[in-house]
Scaffold this active site. Structure first.
Site, PDB file in Angstrom:
ATOM      1  N   GLU A 188     -11.185  -0.130  -2.880  1.00  0.00           N
ATOM      2  CA  GLU A 188     -10.423   0.413  -1.752  1.00  0.00           C
ATOM      3  C   GLU A 188      -9.195   1.147  -2.271  1.00  0.00           C
ATOM      4  OE1 GLU A 188      -9.754  -3.243   0.311  1.00  0.00           O
ATOM      5  OE2 GLU A 188      -8.172  -3.898  -1.042  1.00  0.00           O
ATOM      6  N   ASP A 203       0.820  -1.212   0.000  1.00  0.00           N
ATOM      7  CA  ASP A 203       0.000   0.000   0.000  1.00  0.00           C
ATOM      8  C   ASP A 203       0.854   1.263   0.000  1.00  0.00           C
ATOM      9  OD1 ASP A 203      -2.219  -1.759   0.316  1.00  0.00           O
ATOM     10  OD2 ASP A 203      -1.956  -1.715   2.489  1.00  0.00           O
TER      11      ASP A 203
END
Length: 539
Positions: free
Chosen positions: A227, A74
């Site tokens: 997301e 991420d």
């Protein structure tokens, strides 16, 4: 071997690379959903840096992914003038949210942790600078789940105490500033909420503003899971870059989609070329590629940073990858690095910093955060550890690695070994481990009379210990095959421990948690354990 000045600047101490013909990254690109295109030249071996760890910069004008090896998921990246800063989800590791620094997008070094207090399992963050101040928006899995913000006037801190924004139903915030100066957090599921002018509280309610593009039903994915939104302004457009398909599960699941709008307030129109990044075959070098950000390089070129699992190495977690992009005539962007198995021309400009860091440690200083992290620490965990006389002294806690909050490293190579001199107090137990989480780990510990074998996250055989309260332990992980040796004479001679292991299943798709298998050390039982001369070598 001769080491030149550039090698020293890049932290390179070993080896070169095999010769390979130059590769045009544009030629390696394939249309979305098509079959893999053969790579025109074989990828060389990586260059080797600190402790023999692989280095992406090939020192010939090209680099070879991974950008940062090992679990760096991420990625949240910030361009701050001539400097680049990046951090990653740190989950249950504390101190967490280590800030990495680069000046050329290819070579990175850790600065220090931004988060020291355990507020829960840290997921995908947003790293921003606004009006001269740095912000980190931090989603956590806790009781309850929430999103926090911390801030600092300098990237190296001090960072503020976490402020709870009270957002319990979303993950993966992204800070964005509109054309009217308004501040927003974009959230999972196509939602957003307005921020106060100081960025430290919210205004109004969460609103739904975007319906993400949906992939065909016959694709093998983990789940829809929109997301990780990232907002970037370029050429009069706002681009919303989103991950869908699930972050793990089938290697073909995770992907990157894009939408854009002339205004931060929408409407958002999906890219007709979606998805812009996706692993389409299990034969590819990188699986589950997704969760992308865009960043401009020193030479004005544009790049995407995202993560992926290395083929066959879920145990290494999601590694950071760098992919060049080009802007199309109609204002969309396309990645041009193909499946990232081949070398790619580096962006020009910038100054290389030494890449990575040594994992070996003489314990002259305590390197918490940038190198060592506690797993799921209590508020007083930091009080357990100190350095003293070139030894790391770790007060015992719990009875085993499962409840003793071990100290762990992030190692990004497919094969490595590590060894350390360990001395325990009467009633103590200590050792070296390969640790996924508190339910899945392996390794070897010892007390005064017996060894303790750690396997499958449980304590098994306890053969006699011939060395007493001090010995050296070595663990070798050769592409998931684990061998353990002990020495009673400071490594002059080694005895193989009678328990071999295979650890290819110690990963997220078996256990969950989004973590990686990490080398570490632990101290349990009573008293203190002293760890001296920790040596790490990538093989």
């Amino acid at each position: 071997m001769t080491i030149n000045r550039r090698d020293l600047l890049n932290g390179v101490v070993l080896g070169g690379v095999a010769a390979a013909a130059p590769v045009d990254a544009l030629a390696a690109r394939r249309p979305t959903g098509s079959a893999p295109v053969p790579v025109p030249a074989p990828a060389p071996g990586w260059r080797r840096g600190f402790d023999g760890q692989r280095v992406c910069d090939l020192d010939d004008g090209r680099f070879l992914n991974p950008l940062l090896a090992g679990d760096h998921p991420d990625p949240a990246i910030l361009k701050d003038g001539a400097d680049y800063y990046m951090t990653f989800s740190s989950f249950d590791s504390y101190p967490g949210l280590t800030i990495w620094h680069s000046r050329d997008l290819v070579n990175w070094q850790p600065r220090g942790p931004a988060l020291t207090r355990n507020i829960g399992s840290v997921w995908a963050v947003s790293l921003e600078k606004h009006a001269g101040r740095y912000f980190l928006y931090i989603p956590v899995k806790a009781s309850p789940n929430s999103i926090f913000v911390i801030w600092a006037d300098h990237i190296d801190g001090p960072w503020s105490d976490p402020v709870d924004l009270g957002l319990h139903a979303h993950i993966d915030p992204c800070h964005a500033v509109g054309e009217d100066g308004s501040r927003w957090l974009f959230l999972s599921g196509g939602d957003r909420i307005r921020l106060a002018p100081d960025g430290l509280s919210t205004v109004g309610a969460v609103e739904h503003v975007y319906d993400p593009w949906r992939y065909p039903d016959d694709w093998d994915v983990e789940g829809f899971s929109p997301e990780g939104p990232k907002i970037v302004a370029h050429g009069g457009w706002f681009y919303m870059i989103t991950a869908v398909g699930g972050t793990a599960g089938p290697p073909t699941g995770h992907m990157v989609i894009v939408a854009r709008s002339r205004s931060i307030h929408g409407p958002w129109v999906n890219d007709p070329g979606n998805p812009v990044v996706r692993t389409v075959s299990t034969d590819e070098k990188w699986w589950s590629r997704g969760h992308a950000s865009l960043v401009e390089a020193p030479d004005g070129s544009w790049w995407s940073v995202y993560h992926g699992f290395e083929n066959g190495y879920w145990t290494l977690g999601r590694q950071a990858l760098l992919d060049p992009i080009r802007w199309t005539a109609d204002g969309w962007f396309r990645t041009t690095g193909g499946d990232l198995s081949a070398p790619i021309a580096k962006p020009r400009g910038g100054t290389a910093v030494p890449h990575g860091q040594p994992l070996s440690d003489d314990f002259a200083t305590l390197k918490l955060g940038a190198r060592w992290n506690f797993f799921r620490p209590t508020p007083t965990e930091r009080d357990r550890v100190r350095v003293e006389g070139r030894a790391l002294v770790l007060r015992a806690a719990g009875t085993a690695p499962s409840d003793s909050s071990p100290l762990l490293l992030t190692a990004g190579d497919q094969a490595y070994r590590f060894d350390c001199d360990i001395e325990i107090a009467p009633g103590g137990t200590a050792g070296l481990i390969l640790f996924y989480d508190d339910k899945l780990y392996c390794g070897l510990g010892f007390d005064e009379r017996r060894f303790v074998t750690h396997q499958y996250g449980i304590e098994r055989g306890r053969p006699a210990n011939p060395h007493g309260r001090r010995m050296r332990i070595r663990i070798t992980n050769t592409r998931h095959i684990v061998a353990i040796h002990t020495s009673g004479d400071d490594g002059r001679s080694w005895q193989r421990f009678d328990r071999g292991m295979e650890v290819s299943g110690y990963h997220h798709n078996v256990r969950g948690g989004f973590l990686m298998l990490r080398p570490g050390l632990y101290s349990a039982g009573a008293g203190e354990a002293r760890f001296r001369d920790f040596r790490f070598t990538a093989l």
